[in-house]
Scaffold this motif. Structure first.
Motif, PDB file in Angstrom:
ATOM      1  N   THR A 115       7.058  -3.604  20.953  1.00 15.59           N
ATOM      2  CA  THR A 115       5.855  -2.693  20.493  1.00 15.59           C
ATOM      3  C   THR A 115       5.296  -3.391  19.042  1.00 15.59           C
ATOM      4  O   THR A 115       5.866  -4.163  18.570  1.00 15.59           O
ATOM      5  N   TRP A 116       4.258  -2.720  18.717  1.00 13.94           N
ATOM      6  CA  TRP A 116       3.507  -3.064  17.388  1.00 13.94           C
ATOM      7  C   TRP A 116       3.249  -1.782  16.897  1.00 13.94           C
ATOM      8  O   TRP A 116       2.465  -0.847  17.551  1.00 13.94           O
ATOM      9  N   VAL A 117       3.394  -1.375  15.696  1.00 12.71           N
ATOM     10  CA  VAL A 117       2.889  -0.493  14.884  1.00 12.71           C
ATOM     11  C   VAL A 117       1.953  -0.755  13.686  1.00 12.71           C
ATOM     12  O   VAL A 117       2.368  -1.763  13.014  1.00 12.71           O
ATOM     13  N   ASN A 118       0.854  -0.362  13.830  1.00  9.76           N
ATOM     14  CA  ASN A 118      -0.192  -0.665  12.494  1.00  9.76           C
ATOM     15  C   ASN A 118       0.431  -0.688  11.139  1.00  9.76           C
ATOM     16  O   ASN A 118       1.213   0.300  10.895  1.00  9.76           O
ATOM     17  N   PRO A 119       0.748  -1.851  10.596  1.00  7.27           N
ATOM     18  CA  PRO A 119       1.265  -1.842   9.284  1.00  7.27           C
ATOM     19  C   PRO A 119       0.634  -1.086   8.189  1.00  7.27           C
ATOM     20  O   PRO A 119       1.098  -0.615   7.238  1.00  7.27           O
ATOM     21  N   ASP A 120      -0.542  -0.685   8.592  1.00  9.55           N
ATOM     22  CA  ASP A 120      -1.535   0.183   7.481  1.00  9.55           C
ATOM     23  C   ASP A 120      -1.255   1.613   7.860  1.00  9.55           C
ATOM     24  O   ASP A 120      -2.043   2.413   7.220  1.00  9.55           O
ATOM     25  N   PHE A 121      -0.489   2.099   8.723  1.00 10.77           N
ATOM     26  CA  PHE A 121      -0.183   3.425   9.325  1.00 10.77           C
ATOM     27  C   PHE A 121       0.382   4.125   7.897  1.00 10.77           C
ATOM     28  O   PHE A 121       1.051   3.592   7.394  1.00 10.77           O
ATOM     29  N   ASN A 122      -0.409   5.221   7.595  1.00  8.57           N
ATOM     30  CA  ASN A 122       0.179   6.024   6.414  1.00  8.57           C
ATOM     31  C   ASN A 122       0.646   7.304   6.737  1.00  8.57           C
ATOM     32  O   ASN A 122      -0.221   8.115   7.348  1.00  8.57           O
ATOM     33  N   ALA A 123       1.797   7.515   6.822  1.00 12.29           N
ATOM     34  CA  ALA A 123       2.501   8.790   7.234  1.00 12.29           C
ATOM     35  C   ALA A 123       2.274   9.990   6.315  1.00 12.29           C
ATOM     36  O   ALA A 123       2.456  11.179   6.968  1.00 12.29           O
ATOM     37  N   GLY A 124       1.774   9.532   5.252  1.00 13.23           N
ATOM     38  CA  GLY A 124       1.463  10.859   4.371  1.00 13.23           C
ATOM     39  C   GLY A 124      -0.135  11.356   4.789  1.00 13.23           C
ATOM     40  O   GLY A 124      -0.383  12.685   4.730  1.00 13.23           O
TER      41      GLY A 124
END
Length: 290
Positions: A115-124
């Motif tokens: 899996t790859w998750v966008n490292p720039d994903f902002n959960a806030g």
């Protein structure tokens, strides 16, 4: 649709015990009707029985096939807050294909290679809400849907679209056992910004998001639908991401804008020819009455 991501950890603690509308990664189709995966072969369910129970095959999010070995979903579906662990440690994480009714055993449950998750994903803020799943074994040809690119007319305001999922159908924890779809309209960015100007209900970013629904409400994604597709004219235009409530007037669903993330998806796809152009098998769209 989805609650804001700031409540994800608490929401999923509740989800493990009793299915309730809670977190952003959950969203279900409100105001829709049953459809078949045969009419939407790119629609898949993400599942983990160990974390979400055997009911409904352990489904917790949706996903979309965009290449023979590539499934795209929401980043928040693959976070520790949702899974309770890193995706690499979720050994029973599966991608379910060809299963209309999650109570049954039709179709296949496919293992995940990585899996790859966008490292720039902002959960806030929910910005950059995209992740990529690489399947352990490739699917047959003709399963993928094309990712709509920047400038295509499918992003225009008032374009008819369909959202798919197994999520909450009433906004009160009534999760669907069967795949459903609802007809919505892609909405103008100005309207989306007015609906979500910032604060507790979140801020809409027209560069990375789009919103869809109806001004009067009534049809929307909801809890359980996160990561699933928003499709217009046979093209993937969005991924279910977040929103305030489900199908409420003046509170449309917010989606990850595919044109803003398609390059990242392609860069993390193992497929030799990532599907970014229309093909015959990708034109089909379920005949769902509005």
């Amino acid at each position: 649709m989805r609650a804001l991501s700031c409540s994800l950890t608490a929401a999923f603690a509740l989800l493990l015990a009793v299915p309730k509308p809670v977190a952003a990664d959950e969203r279900l189709v409100v105001g829709g009707q049953e459809v078949k995966t045969a009419d939407a072969p790119w629609m898949v369910a993400l599942a983990s029985r160990e974390r979400f129970g055997a009911t409904r095959s352990g489904q917790f999010c949706g996903g979309v096939v965009v290449g023979r070995s590539t499934v795209v979903t929401a980043a928040h579906c693959l976070t520790r807050e949702v899974l309770g662990t890193d995706p690499s440690a979720a050994s029973d994480l599966r991608v379910i294909v060809d299963r209309d009714d999650l109570r049954g055993k039709a179709g296949s449950e496919l293992a995940v290679k990585e899996t790859w998750v966008n490292p720039d994903f902002n959960a806030g803020t929910n910005a950059g809400d995209v992740g990529v799943i690489t399947l352990a074994e490739p699917l047959p040809d003709g399963r993928a849907i094309a990712m709509a690119q920047q400038g295509e007319p499918v992003y225009a305001a008032n374009t008819p679209a369909m959202v798919y999922g197994w999520g909450d159908t009433l906004g009160n924890g009534s999760y669907s056992d069967t795949l459903r779809a609802a007809s919505v309209l892609v909405l103008a960015d100005d309207l989306c910004e007015k609906a979500y100007p910032g604060g507790l209900e979140g801020a809409y970013d027209r560069k990375t998001m789009l919103c869809a629904g109806w001004s009067e409400g009534g049809k929307d994604a909801c809890q359980g639908d996160s990561g699933g597709p928003l499709v217009a004219d046979g093209r993937l235009v969005g991924l279910v991401s977040w929103g305030s409530g489900c199908a409420q007037p003046g509170r449309p669903g917010v989606y990850t804008r595919i044109s803003a993330v398609s390059a990242m998806v392609t860069a993390h796809s193992v497929d030799a020819k990532p599907h970014t152009s229309q093909g015959p098998a990708q034109l089909a769209r379920p005949a769902v009455p509005s």
